[in-house]
Design an enzyme around this catalytic site. Structure first.
Site, PDB file in Angstrom:
ATOM      1  N   PHE A 134       0.850  -1.182   0.000  1.00 33.84           N
ATOM      2  CA  PHE A 134       0.000   0.000   0.000  1.00 33.84           C
ATOM      3  C   PHE A 134       0.886   1.231   0.000  1.00 33.84           C
ATOM      4  O   PHE A 134       1.676   1.441   0.917  1.00 33.84           O
ATOM      5  CB  PHE A 134      -0.948   0.038   1.206  1.00 33.84           C
ATOM      6  N   ASP A 219       9.184   2.451   1.684  1.00 32.37           N
ATOM      7  CA  ASP A 219       8.025   3.192   2.159  1.00 32.37           C
ATOM      8  C   ASP A 219       7.901   2.951   3.659  1.00 32.37           C
ATOM      9  O   ASP A 219       7.471   1.900   4.106  1.00 32.37           O
ATOM     10  CB  ASP A 219       6.774   2.713   1.408  1.00 32.37           C
ATOM     11  N   LYS A 248       2.474   9.705   8.294  1.00 37.76           N
ATOM     12  CA  LYS A 248       1.708   9.268   9.474  1.00 37.76           C
ATOM     13  C   LYS A 248       2.192   9.833  10.808  1.00 37.76           C
ATOM     14  O   LYS A 248       1.830  10.935  11.163  1.00 37.76           O
ATOM     15  CB  LYS A 248       1.603   7.743   9.482  1.00 37.76           C
TER      16      LYS A 248
HETATM   17  C1  LIG Z   1      -0.968   5.250   4.959  1.00 43.83           C
HETATM   18  C2  LIG Z   1       0.110   4.815   4.040  1.00 43.83           C
HETATM   19  C3  LIG Z   1       0.388   5.505   2.849  1.00 43.83           C
HETATM   20  C4  LIG Z   1      -0.460   6.672   2.371  1.00 43.83           C
HETATM   21  O1  LIG Z   1      -0.388   7.755   3.214  1.00 43.83           O
HETATM   22  P1  LIG Z   1      -1.443   8.965   3.041  1.00 43.83           P
HETATM   23  O2  LIG Z   1      -1.001   9.966   4.065  1.00 43.83           O
HETATM   24  O3  LIG Z   1      -2.805   8.396   3.308  1.00 43.83           O
HETATM   25  O4  LIG Z   1      -1.321   9.466   1.658  1.00 43.83           O
HETATM   26  C5  LIG Z   1       1.454   5.093   2.082  1.00 43.83           C
HETATM   27  N1  LIG Z   1       2.215   4.048   2.452  1.00 43.83           N
HETATM   28  C6  LIG Z   1       1.991   3.366   3.582  1.00 43.83           C
HETATM   29  C7  LIG Z   1       2.878   2.232   3.944  1.00 43.83           C
HETATM   30  C8  LIG Z   1       0.918   3.708   4.403  1.00 43.83           C
HETATM   31  O5  LIG Z   1       0.677   3.004   5.518  1.00 43.83           O
END
Ligand SMILES: *Cc1c(COP(=O)(O)O)cnc(C)c1O
Length: 393
Positions: A134, A219, A248
């Site tokens: 994700f 990420d 986050k």
């Molecule tokens: C939540 C998340 C995203 C996206 O972040 P947003 O602030 O919602 O755009 C991307 N990568 C990971 C691993 C995430 O948990």
């Protein structure tokens, strides 16, 4: 306005793109939430991992109050002291890279993908990402998100992306070529169900990127800022990434995202190539600085390890009692409870009893409390989960 009136207002004026729980949250304090009816909820999934040091941490609140009275926003035409300070603090706690600031995880990953293409020769354009990943909801990051359900209705996706099964070294090797600009991977897949990358997998990606002149992007939007017991998830491995992205928990509740790249790669992002109006504003950066200070002053990395182990042990005991728990996995306070059946009703049952957890991929409960969590709070959560599991199975 009471709960019903607020929900009615949403029905009329807010786009219904989220499946919302029928609760109106009006206050947060540490590891607790309060809804409009005055119900106190123990929050073991605070803000989808945003409130990594709990709701309204006093240090963050104080930093925001002070900054709000001094300067809320100034554009990146000027130098912004808080932005430089936060970049320095992040750099010193990661691999000494340079930062670009934005406002969300998706934007941080967008920046990483753009930088990888910009930095590598023109014939390199491909990106490899892992199934179950994700990376966000913008067109590039949702394309990077290798889950068909997120692509449905939005085709065609961006060209140039290839997907491989997670933790499969051979598939990664097979997908590689000299056309690959970069690999983007989560050290622990969050939304994908708390899937932990193996050491061998990380090493393989590092080697393949080196051999092919590709950029290794991690990420760390969910794994970053201490949740796993290290500042960043990659620190659990013997690898050095080229780029990490975070968001986050970085702002303790304030919207902020960041991409850090090695100095060499970062040099490709020259003026005019990428930007964000709000990125790195004084308010968000002041919050980020306060988050890092709080984590260090309160030894929260240690607490994440200790409480992570404590929770994992308790959940392991629950597994002996409830066969619906298949196994428990994760690192630090990033814990997944894999069930043998659907988890949505368990999440609802817990909320009824004053506990907030999450379910992802249909059958993985996410237990991801803030780094300030105490053993008493974990005990309380386990007790509620225990009673709900007894009811539901
Ligand atoms: C939540 C998340 C995203 C996206 O972040 P947003 O602030 O919602 O755009 C991307 N990568 C990971 C691993 C995430 O948990």
């Amino acid at each position: 306005m009471d709960t019903a009136e607020i929900i009615a207002m949403f029905d009329k004026y807010v786009i219904a793109n989220y499946g919302r729980l029928p609760r109106v949250i009006v206050q947060g304090e540490g590891n607790y939430l309060y809804d409009a009816e005055g119900t106190k909820i123990l929050d073991m999934f605070p803000g989808w991992a945003v409130s990594g040091i709990g709701h309204c941490h006093p240090k963050v609140v104080e930093a925001i109050r002070a900054q709000a009275g001094q300067l809320l926003h100034i554009d990146n035409t000027f130098y912004i002291p808080q932005q430089g300070q936060l970049a320095k603090m992040l750099s010193q706690r990661a691999f000494g890279g340079k930062c670009f600031f934005c406002n969300s995880g998706a934007e941080a990953n967008e920046a990483a993908l753009k930088l990888a293409r910009k930095h590598t020769p023109r014939e390199k354009y491909k990106f490899i990402t892992a199934e179950g990943s994700f990376h966000g909801r913008t067109f590039a990051t949702v394309t990077a998100t290798a889950q068909p359900k997120y692509h449905d209705g939005f085709l065609p996706m961006l060209p140039g992306f290839e997907y491989v099964p997670f933790n499969d070294c051979e598939a990664m090797e097979a997908a590689f070529s000299d056309e690959v600009a970069g690999v983007m991977i989560e050290p622990i897949q969050g939304e994908g169900g708390i899937n932990v990358a193996t050491e061998e997998y990380m090493q393989t990606i590092r080697r393949l990127c080196d051999e092919n002149g590709a950029v290794m992007m991690l990420d760390e939007v969910q794994t970053g800022m201490g949740r796993t017991g290290e500042w960043f998830g990659y620190k659990h491995y013997d690898v050095m990434p080229d780029i990490i992205t975070m968001a986050k928990a970085l702002g303790g509740g304030v919207a902020i995202g960041a991409m850090m790249a090695t100095e060499h790669i970062a040099a490709s992002l020259v003026p005019g190539t990428h930007a964000s109006t709000f990125g790195g504003n004084p308010l968000a950066c002041a919050a980020g600085i306060a988050v890092i200070e709080a984590i260090e002053e309160e030894y929260l990395l240690d607490n994440a390890i200790k409480m992570g182990q404590y929770a994992a042990d308790k959940l392991q005991q629950l597994k002996e009692k409830h066969p619906v728990i298949d196994h428990v996995r994760g690192k630090g306070l990033m814990i997944g409870i894999k069930l043998t059946g659907p988890g949505a009703k368990i999440v609802d049952g817990c909320l009824e009893k004053g506990l907030r957890i999450n379910c992802t991929q249909g059958d993985v409960l996410r237990f991801m409390p803030s780094m300030t969590v105490t053993s008493e709070q974990i005990d309380q959560a386990i007790e509620i989960l225990d009673s709900v599991l007894a009811q539901e199975s």
